[in-house]
Design a protein around this motif. Sequence first.
Motif, mmCIF file in Angstrom:
data_model
loop_
_atom_site.group_PDB
_atom_site.id
_atom_site.type_symbol
_atom_site.label_atom_id
_atom_site.label_comp_id
_atom_site.label_asym_id
_atom_site.label_seq_id
_atom_site.Cartn_x
_atom_site.Cartn_y
_atom_site.Cartn_z
ATOM 1 N N GLU A 80 0.893 -1.446 -0.047
ATOM 2 C CA GLU A 80 0.019 0.045 0.033
ATOM 3 C C GLU A 80 0.875 1.346 -0.180
ATOM 4 O OE1 GLU A 80 -3.176 -0.043 2.463
ATOM 5 O OE2 GLU A 80 -3.575 -1.937 2.670
ATOM 6 N N LEU A 81 2.088 1.125 0.409
ATOM 7 C CA LEU A 81 2.900 2.267 0.340
ATOM 8 C C LEU A 81 4.165 2.409 -0.222
ATOM 9 C CD1 LEU A 81 2.183 4.938 2.318
ATOM 10 C CD2 LEU A 81 3.590 3.986 4.262
ATOM 11 N N GLY A 82 4.786 1.107 -0.041
ATOM 12 C CA GLY A 82 5.828 0.786 -0.938
ATOM 13 C C GLY A 82 6.928 -0.163 -0.132
ATOM 14 N N ALA A 83 7.955 -0.357 -0.643
ATOM 15 C CA ALA A 83 8.883 -1.370 0.062
ATOM 16 C C ALA A 83 9.624 -0.499 1.264
ATOM 17 C CB ALA A 83 9.981 -2.059 -0.884
ATOM 18 N N PRO A 84 9.526 -1.062 2.363
ATOM 19 C CA PRO A 84 10.180 -0.313 3.372
ATOM 20 C C PRO A 84 11.687 -0.335 3.534
ATOM 21 C CG PRO A 84 9.253 -2.330 4.244
ATOM 22 C CD PRO A 84 8.740 -2.155 2.928
ATOM 23 N N VAL A 85 12.337 0.828 3.435
ATOM 24 C CA VAL A 85 13.897 0.657 3.613
ATOM 25 C C VAL A 85 14.408 1.435 4.520
ATOM 26 C CG1 VAL A 85 13.926 0.383 1.035
ATOM 27 C CG2 VAL A 85 13.882 2.846 1.818
ATOM 28 N N ILE A 86 13.481 2.044 5.466
ATOM 29 C CA ILE A 86 13.661 2.824 6.714
ATOM 30 C C ILE A 86 12.851 2.094 7.779
ATOM 31 C CG2 ILE A 86 13.799 5.116 8.023
ATOM 32 C CD1 ILE A 86 13.907 6.538 5.258
ATOM 33 N N LEU A 87 13.933 1.636 8.951
ATOM 34 C CA LEU A 87 12.790 1.092 10.009
ATOM 35 C C LEU A 87 13.275 1.669 11.406
ATOM 36 C CD1 LEU A 87 11.165 -1.076 11.446
ATOM 37 C CD2 LEU A 87 13.041 -2.708 11.285
ATOM 38 N N VAL A 88 12.431 2.437 12.250
ATOM 39 C CA VAL A 88 12.599 2.512 13.571
ATOM 40 C C VAL A 88 11.848 1.702 14.528
ATOM 41 C CG1 VAL A 88 12.595 4.609 14.992
ATOM 42 C CG2 VAL A 88 12.507 5.186 12.568
ATOM 43 N N ASN A 89 12.777 0.902 15.289
ATOM 44 C CA ASN A 89 12.135 -0.080 16.312
ATOM 45 C C ASN A 89 11.969 0.667 17.709
ATOM 46 O OD1 ASN A 89 11.743 -2.746 14.850
ATOM 47 N ND2 ASN A 89 13.952 -2.559 14.579
ATOM 48 N N ASN A 90 10.635 1.239 17.629
ATOM 49 C CA ASN A 90 10.416 2.250 18.787
ATOM 50 C C ASN A 90 9.539 1.702 19.794
ATOM 51 O OD1 ASN A 90 9.935 5.147 20.024
ATOM 52 N ND2 ASN A 90 7.922 4.421 19.566
ATOM 53 N N ALA A 91 8.631 0.521 19.355
ATOM 54 C CA ALA A 91 7.551 0.008 20.380
ATOM 55 C C ALA A 91 8.159 -0.157 21.815
ATOM 56 C CB ALA A 91 6.827 -1.244 19.703
ATOM 57 N N GLY A 92 7.495 -0.001 22.701
ATOM 58 C CA GLY A 92 8.122 -0.358 23.970
ATOM 59 C C GLY A 92 7.192 -0.507 25.091
ATOM 60 N N VAL A 93 7.626 -1.174 26.091
ATOM 61 C CA VAL A 93 6.451 -1.224 27.306
ATOM 62 C C VAL A 93 7.608 -1.296 28.595
ATOM 63 C CG1 VAL A 93 4.637 -2.528 26.150
ATOM 64 C CG2 VAL A 93 6.471 -3.708 27.079
ATOM 65 N N LEU A 94 6.999 -0.876 29.516
ATOM 66 C CA LEU A 94 7.718 -1.155 30.716
ATOM 67 C C LEU A 94 6.651 -1.999 31.812
ATOM 68 C CD1 LEU A 94 8.208 2.457 32.301
ATOM 69 C CD2 LEU A 94 9.738 1.128 30.844
ATOM 70 N N ARG A 95 7.534 -2.782 32.477
ATOM 71 C CA ARG A 95 7.111 -3.733 33.480
ATOM 72 C C ARG A 95 8.157 -3.706 34.466
ATOM 73 N NH1 ARG A 95 3.456 -3.353 30.384
ATOM 74 N NH2 ARG A 95 2.123 -4.988 29.804
ATOM 75 N N ASP A 96 8.137 -2.426 35.314
ATOM 76 C CA ASP A 96 9.168 -2.225 36.434
ATOM 77 C C ASP A 96 8.846 -2.849 37.712
ATOM 78 O OD1 ASP A 96 10.031 -0.563 34.467
ATOM 79 O OD2 ASP A 96 10.217 1.267 35.456
ATOM 80 N N ASN A 97 9.973 -3.497 38.070
ATOM 81 C CA ASN A 97 9.784 -3.983 39.499
ATOM 82 C C ASN A 97 11.194 -4.392 40.042
ATOM 83 O OD1 ASN A 97 8.008 -4.594 41.576
ATOM 84 N ND2 ASN A 97 6.664 -5.911 40.219
ATOM 85 N N LEU A 98 11.401 -4.479 41.458
ATOM 86 C CA LEU A 98 12.789 -4.790 41.853
ATOM 87 C C LEU A 98 12.867 -6.571 41.496
ATOM 88 C CD1 LEU A 98 12.873 -2.864 45.411
ATOM 89 C CD2 LEU A 98 14.283 -2.462 43.139
ATOM 90 N N LEU A 99 13.967 -7.020 41.506
ATOM 91 C CA LEU A 99 14.389 -8.399 40.846
ATOM 92 C C LEU A 99 13.362 -9.322 41.804
ATOM 93 C CD1 LEU A 99 15.995 -10.305 39.386
ATOM 94 C CD2 LEU A 99 17.622 -10.182 41.052
ATOM 95 N N PHE A 100 13.523 -9.145 43.155
ATOM 96 C CA PHE A 100 12.743 -10.076 43.884
ATOM 97 C C PHE A 100 11.308 -10.145 43.867
ATOM 98 C CE2 PHE A 100 10.641 -8.112 47.778
ATOM 99 C CZ PHE A 100 10.919 -6.846 47.613
ATOM 100 N N LYS A 101 10.682 -9.106 43.116
ATOM 101 C CA LYS A 101 9.215 -9.022 42.912
ATOM 102 C C LYS A 101 9.034 -9.269 41.516
ATOM 103 C CE LYS A 101 8.565 -4.988 45.187
ATOM 104 N NZ LYS A 101 8.034 -3.883 45.791
ATOM 105 N N MET A 102 9.921 -9.366 40.578
ATOM 106 C CA MET A 102 9.825 -9.287 39.174
ATOM 107 C C MET A 102 8.981 -10.561 38.484
ATOM 108 S SD MET A 102 12.357 -8.279 36.177
ATOM 109 C CE MET A 102 12.254 -6.434 36.538
ATOM 110 N N SER A 103 7.978 -10.650 37.973
ATOM 111 C CA SER A 103 7.488 -11.940 37.859
ATOM 112 C C SER A 103 7.860 -12.350 36.363
ATOM 113 C CB SER A 103 6.013 -11.886 37.651
ATOM 114 O OG SER A 103 5.580 -10.941 36.211
#
Length: 253
Positions: A80-103
């Motif tokens: 629909e737009l053309g062959a992609p030749v530029i890619l920005v990998n920006n998608a992100g999430v946080l799941r912050d926790n101290l190690l002992f509480k990190m699931s």
Amino acid sequence: MSTTEQRVAIVTGAARGIGAATAVRLAAEGRAVAVLDLDEAACAETVEKITGAGGRALAVGADVSDSDQVAAAVARVTEELGAPVILVNNAGVLRDNLLFKMSDSDWDTVVAVHLRGAFLMARACQKHMVDAGFGRIVNLSSSSALGNRGQANYAAVKAGLQGFTKTLAIELGKFGVTANAVAPGFIATDMTAATAARVGMEFEDFKAAAATQIPVQRVGEPADVANAIAFFTADAAGFVSGQVLYVAGGPLN
Ligand code: NAP
């Protein structure tokens, strides 16, 4: 450059925040931009900003951690737009926790979106870049790659993305493809607003406190990061590859 020669970019996580600012900036640089995010409808605002300014853009809904969805999304962009030749990998999430509480799921979700997502998107797009003899990949790392309390998962993937970036630079350089990482410090977005809420602070107070620790005495804005990405994705930046640029208002070790 005519419409048929216009280079096509994909920016993931582009419904808001740094991704949205980057999509708008790359369109201003003359790129056609696929605005990719989990929810296609959520991409409408970014797309309208681009098309309203006379640019070309396409909203694409996909989960970057899902191989089939990534393949389908890249195929749709190509069609629909053309062959992609530029890619920005920006998608992100946080799941912050101290190690002992990190699931297990806190760990797996962050690894899946940032690392697996960047891998799947880069693998799906590289053929188009190799065919074109031109490509620009930018991965979003973070100052957290240097270590940050409560972010064992996030620090690991953001450091991992730096190694990933350097390896892509080595493998793909001979095809005219560069790969670089941008590593922001504190940028005012929904992500940092959520962190403020989690620690029980008003966002304005949280930003003001952060600014006192930053040499330029302010927090970053999405446009600060978009500027750096615009440089790395420029046609003229072909001799800059495998680099990590901290965009943090000061030096980081
Ligand atoms: P943001 O405002 O939270 O935006 C992230 C976007 O990614 C959201 O639109 C989100 O969609 C989307 N997303 C999440 N999971 C996805 C998936 N599986 N597939 C597709 N899209 C997905 O974040 P931001 O602050 O702009 O951050 C952008 C990038 O910069 C991230 O990689 C982040 O780690 C990095 N970074 C940010 C900062 C900062 O201070 N803000 C600092 C360093 C690095 P939903 O809204 O549907 O969840």
